[in-house]
Design an enzyme around this catalytic site. Structure first.
Site, PDB file in Angstrom:
ATOM      1  CB  THR A 155      -0.911   0.008   1.238  1.00  0.00           C
ATOM      2  OG1 THR A 155      -1.761  -1.138   1.187  1.00  0.00           O
ATOM      3  CG2 THR A 155      -1.755   1.261   1.294  1.00  0.00           C
ATOM      4  N   GLY A 160      -4.114   2.211  -2.656  1.00  0.00           N
ATOM      5  CA  GLY A 160      -4.549   1.229  -1.679  1.00  0.00           C
ATOM      6  C   GLY A 160      -5.200   0.066  -2.390  1.00  0.00           C
ATOM      7  CB  THR A 187       1.016  -4.204   9.905  1.00  0.00           C
ATOM      8  OG1 THR A 187      -0.237  -3.603   9.559  1.00  0.00           O
ATOM      9  CG2 THR A 187       0.911  -4.834  11.278  1.00  0.00           C
ATOM     10  CB  ILE A 371     -26.259  -6.108  24.515  1.00  0.00           C
ATOM     11  CG1 ILE A 371     -27.124  -6.617  23.349  1.00  0.00           C
ATOM     12  CG2 ILE A 371     -26.462  -6.981  25.760  1.00  0.00           C
ATOM     13  CD1 ILE A 371     -26.692  -7.945  22.777  1.00  0.00           C
ATOM     14  CD  GLU A 397      -3.995  -9.454   4.705  1.00  0.00           C
ATOM     15  OE1 GLU A 397      -4.196 -10.261   3.772  1.00  0.00           O
ATOM     16  OE2 GLU A 397      -3.355  -9.733   5.721  1.00  0.00           O
ATOM     17  CB  SER A 400     -16.059  -5.031   2.407  1.00  0.00           C
ATOM     18  OG  SER A 400     -15.634  -5.478   3.683  1.00  0.00           O
TER      19      SER A 400
END
Length: 418
Positions: A155, A160, A187, A371, A397, A400
């Site tokens: 990247t 990207g 990373t 909740i 990675e 979506s």
């Protein structure tokens, strides 16, 4: 016998197959969701490690944003680091399915720590896929000898999802390649021993044949590692910009052939995307368990109308949806990993697994906060961290949207018109 194998064999009594495994008779149906004794032992080892070494320290690492070296070293000691490095290079040589079992359990404890551990696998995957025998011995071998980390540099600030748009250049000068350019959101880069770097070696060629992959030692002159980026979640994971200024790389550090870098990088994703998805499942499972336990408590402040909130349909149905999605996501992860281990092309299922598991992590974390109510918005409880940690699964990675693009492009060949 490797340290990992001894740890598995010497672990205490293997956990009985849980309801999550939904065992069927392999002999009668040819299909089984049960684990072998060895797989159950691996899962048990990772689960105990996560509960004992990760869960107790996760909140503190999130607060301080320190790199989790003590946990990484402990993972290396018991064999939970570099799990898919082949035995020939000192690793345990586990299949992708076994690695997915481990990733889920580690992510249950903390996805920031799991990402720091799993990033090694991402950097190592191109070497496993395309490295020469000498390169594998040199760079994979050192990872098993001591607790080291590596980083995957693809990247860029302006590239990207569109990998073909990378600007980092690789020019051949004599018997060396010279790299120039910047990578972003890398990373482990602040602690890496070496990098996998994708660079444009022939800007005039078609995008998919214009790039070459390299292994670059982190101490090579000309590498500039930027500041640690402060992210919304997974805050102990080390993410930085890495700049290459006239960095010389020897010819033997080319992975595969010149011009095949894009193919190498994409083949690596077939290995790593199911593992990222399994990490998302781990977070989703943690959110489900935390929310279910909280909803059952009988303390007055956690009751409404005189009963624990789990007895109210509005809450119970949220928990049911969380359980459904966690199970469905795990099943897709297992299928993607199984396909790869069986020698089948798994890109289709890897993208499906990552898409579904990422969305499940985000939705389960959101429902868990709901909740918990106001307590879910407070750092005294674990679910606000899960909420912040979850979103990145839909981004790194391959977003979506990119996963859906990959899936949709295969549908016509699967279901051709008559």
């Amino acid at each position: 016998m490797s340290l990992f194998q001894r740890a598995v064999r010497n672990s205490s009594t293997l956990r009985n197959l849980s309801v999550r495994r939904l065992a069927t008779s392999a002999e009668s149906t040819g299909l089984s969701f049960s684990l072998t004794e060895e797989q159950a032992g691996i899962q048990d080892l990772a689960r105990k490690f996560s509960r004992e070494h990760i869960v107790p320290v996760a909140a503190e690492y999130d607060r301080t944003m320190e790199y989790p070296w003590p946990v990484i070293k402990a993972a290396h000691e018991v064999g939970l680091l570099n799990t898919h490095i082949p035995e020939a290079y000192g690793g345990p040589g586990l299949g992708l399915f076994e690695c997915a079992l481990i990733s889920e359990e580690l992510a249950y404890g903390c996805t920031g720590i799991q990402t720091a551990i799993e990033a090694n696998g991402l950097a190592e995957a191109p070497v496993i896929v395309a490295g020469s025998e000498e390169t594998k011995k040199k760079y994979l071998g050192r990872m098993t000898e001591e607790p080291l980390v590596a980083a995957y540099c693809v990247t860029e600030p302006g590239a990207g999802s569109d990998v073909a748009a990378i600007k980092t250049r690789a020019e051949k000068k004599g018997d060396k390649w010279v790299l120039n350019g910047s990578k972003m959101w890398i990373t482990n880069s602040g602690h890496a021993n070496w990098f996998f770097v994708l660079a444009k070696s022939d800007p005039g060629a078609k995008p998919h044949s214009s790039m070459t992959g390299f292994v670059v030692d982190a101490n090579t002159p000309g590498i500039i590692v930027g500041k640690k980026e402060i992210n919304m979640g997974q805050r102990c994971s080390d993410t930085r910009m890495v700049t290459f200024e006239n960095v010389e790389v020897p010819e033997e550090n080319v992975l595969g052939s010149v011009g095949e870098g894009f193919k190498v990088a994409m083949k690596a994703f077939d290995i790593t995307r199911p593992l990222v998805a399994s990490g998302a499942v781990g977070l989703a499972q943690r959110a489900l368990e935390e929310a279910t336990k909280y909803a059952q408590e009988r303390k007055r402040k956690r009751q409404t109308m005189g009963v624990p909130i789990i007895q109210h349909q509005a809450v119970a149905f949220m928990l049911a949806d969380m359980a459904i999605q966690a199970e469905a996501s795990r099943a897709l992860v297992w299928k993607a990993a199984w396909a790869k281990d069986a020698g089948l092309k798994n890109t289709f299922y890897a993208s499906m697994a990552k898409t579904l598991a990422s969305r499940t992590a985000v939705e389960n974390a959101d429902k868990a906060v709901q909740i918990f109510g106001g307590a879910g918005f407070n750092t005294e409880y674990p679910v606000e961290k899960l909420y912040r940690d979850a979103k990145i699964f839909e981004l790194y990675e391959g977003t979506s949207q990119i996963q859906r693009l990959i899936i949709s492009r295969q549908l016509s060949s699967l279901y051709p018109s008559s």
